[in-house]
Design an enzyme around this catalytic site. Structure first.
Site, short mmCIF file in Angstrom:
data_model
loop_
_atom_site.label_atom_id
_atom_site.label_comp_id
_atom_site.label_asym_id
_atom_site.label_seq_id
_atom_site.Cartn_x
_atom_site.Cartn_y
_atom_site.Cartn_z
N LYS A 123 0.50 -1.19 -0.02
CA LYS A 123 0.02 -0.08 0.02
C LYS A 123 0.94 0.88 -0.03
O LYS A 123 1.32 2.30 -1.08
CB LYS A 123 -0.83 -0.29 1.09
CG LYS A 123 -1.85 -0.77 1.14
CD LYS A 123 -2.75 -0.61 2.46
CE LYS A 123 -2.17 -0.96 3.63
NZ LYS A 123 -2.22 -2.53 4.18
N ASN A 146 -3.19 6.26 5.52
CA ASN A 146 -2.57 5.40 6.86
C ASN A 146 -0.69 5.37 6.71
O ASN A 146 0.19 4.48 7.09
CB ASN A 146 -2.50 3.67 6.41
CG ASN A 146 -2.57 2.59 7.09
OD1 ASN A 146 -2.43 2.74 8.57
ND2 ASN A 146 -1.56 1.47 6.65
N HIS A 193 -4.26 -9.76 9.31
CA HIS A 193 -4.95 -8.99 10.79
C HIS A 193 -6.86 -9.65 11.02
O HIS A 193 -7.19 -9.71 11.80
CB HIS A 193 -5.49 -7.82 11.04
CG HIS A 193 -4.46 -6.70 9.95
ND1 HIS A 193 -3.65 -5.46 10.96
CD2 HIS A 193 -4.60 -6.22 9.19
CE1 HIS A 193 -2.79 -5.34 10.45
NE2 HIS A 193 -3.26 -5.36 9.24
#
Length: 457
Positions: A123, A146, A193
């Protein structure tokens, strides 16, 4: 693509209870208070970002979960690190108090065109590369989300002509309701996650929120080789643009961007050779294709996109070259916080890798690392809470002759690797774990690695 004049919904009603006062929480609390809203900020710890909020008009309570403060709030703003099953969040929903996140509210307050980027791995690299492509084309751009800069910090402080490239995690996206970027990018999917999302399907559903509210004038860029997306309705109404990194028999001839014989093609015309990229590793070809697809779909000139792909040097903490010492290359891949990302890091090198790995484990097995470690590594120096379990699950690599040592700390790992490494080898920090057993975040871990390596005589 939509020019960025898309209307935004108004903010929900205050008073606002901001739960979690680290970077994004402190930023949105400040913005709301500056707008004259009543803002109550709480945190179960004492983050340094909370200092000074009271001077800005935020009522701050530390060492509390916020449940008692709910009586005075009409909207709860949840920081990404706060889980959905936290008592204050569950209680808010039971009382029909709106629960939202910093990404959603900041987007409502920033009228610019957005290019949002999500995926399990890559990302940050892809977000920074998209921004680099804009700069190469002479287009104003800013990166937030983020990636480290809270989106809320851009409110009232960004060129109205600039495109906002926003890295969006699953934690952020699951708290959105109307978020609708003009360009949305989905790079890839791997288990991550799962301690938070429980299942891969739940994790994927959170990621797909990036497309949910897009309209007909928007663009949805996604990895056409992602098995879980094949035949699936992505949501929203955007124009779909696929990039497909697979070559050979697995290649899809209908993808807008494809890889053939080591050349990235866009609209059936060669764009650049993959070996022209400065980025290390095959996975960065995937990131480059995602960024190119987004840039071209956003109207950037083809020659500027090609030039920008060639000139992009990469990002900190992701296969970052730190130093070459006595013929040994030291590489900081601290951002590799899961197994899939660490696999990509190790595969960036053919052999001779001395791997530093470990930290706080996530709910995933380390066993997939073993074959690649056996193939490309000569030694592993294991650190942190995960070291014992990682050593057990890497046993097949040990049986293949890879030296595996539980050294405990990053400092001891660097010391041991410096002692053992031979000319032509690579010392790679690619932890496959979170950093929270010893560091604030992967960035602090990466900076400490850099300090230790640069201090070597």
């Amino acid at each position: 693509m939509n020019s960025g004049t898309k209307p935004r919904p108004p903010l929900p009603a205050g008073p606002f209870l901001v739960v979690g006062l680290a970077r994004s929480g402190a930023a949105i609390a400040t913005v709301l208070a500056e707008r004259g809203e009543t803002v109550i900020g709480v945190d179960s710890g004492s983050p340094e970002e909370a200092a000074g909020l009271e001077r800005g008009g935020v009522e701050v309570s530390l060492g509390v979960d916020g449940t008692r403060q709910l009586d005075r709030a009409r909207t709860l703003v949840k920081s990404p690190g706060v889980p959905q099953d936290a008592p204050v969040v569950k209680t808010a929903r039971e009382r029909d108090i709106e629960v939202t996140g910093e990404l959603e509210l900041a987007w409502r307050l920033i009228p610019n065109a957005f290019c949002a980027v999500t995926g399990t791995n890559g990302k940050t690299t892809t977000s920074e590369l998209i921004a680099h492509l804009h700069r190469t084309a002479g287009r104003p751009v800013v990166v937030a989300g983020n990636v480290g800069t809270p989106l809320a910090s851009l409110v009232g402080a960004v060129d109205p002509e600039a495109t906002v490239v926003c890295e969006a995690s699953s934690f952020q996206l699951e708290d959105t309701s109307y978020f609708s970027p003009e360009c949305a990018v989905f790079i890839n999917l791997a288990p991550d996650h799962l301690d938070r999302h429980d299942t891969l399907e739940s994790y994927l559903a959170a990621k797909l929120r990036i497309f949910a509210n897009q309209g007909n004038d928007d663009v949805a860029v996604y990895n056409g080789d992602t098995e879980e997306l094949r035949g699936r309705d992505l949501g929203g109404c955007a124009r779909l643009v696929r990039f497909c990194p697979a070559e050979g028999e697995a290649a899809d001839p209908d993808c807008e961007l494809s890889l053939r014989d080591g050349v990235i093609f866009a609209a059936d015309e060669p764009l650049i050779r993959a070996d022209e990229l400065q980025l290390l590793g095959a996975h960065n070809v995937e990131n480059a294709m995602a960024a190119a697809a987004a840039a071209l779909a956003s109207g950037l000139p083809r020659d500027a996109v090609a030039e920008g792909l060639r000139s992009f040097p990469g990002v900190r903490h992701r296969l970052e070259r730190v130093r070459e010492r006595e013929g040994v290359l030291w590489v900081n891949d601290s951002k590799a916080t899961n197994v899939a990302s660490a696999l990509a890091g190790i595969r960036a090198f053919d052999d001779g890798v001395r791997l530093i790995a470990g930290g706080r484990p996530k709910q995933e097995s380390f066993e997939p690392l073993a074959p690649v470690v056996a193939e490309r590594c000569v030694a592993c120096y294991l650190i942190g809470e995960a070291a014992e379990r990682m050593a057990a699950e890497l046993a097949p690599a040990s049986g293949a002759g890879v030296e595996i040592s539980d050294v405990g700390t990053l400092e001891r790992a660097v010391e041991a690797a410096a002692r053992d490494a031979k000319e032509g080898e690579v010392v790679l920090l690619s932890p496959a774990c979170a950093s929270f057993d010893a560091f604030k975040d992967f960035e602090e871990r990466g900076e400490r690695f850099r300090e230790l390596v640069e201090a070597l005589p």
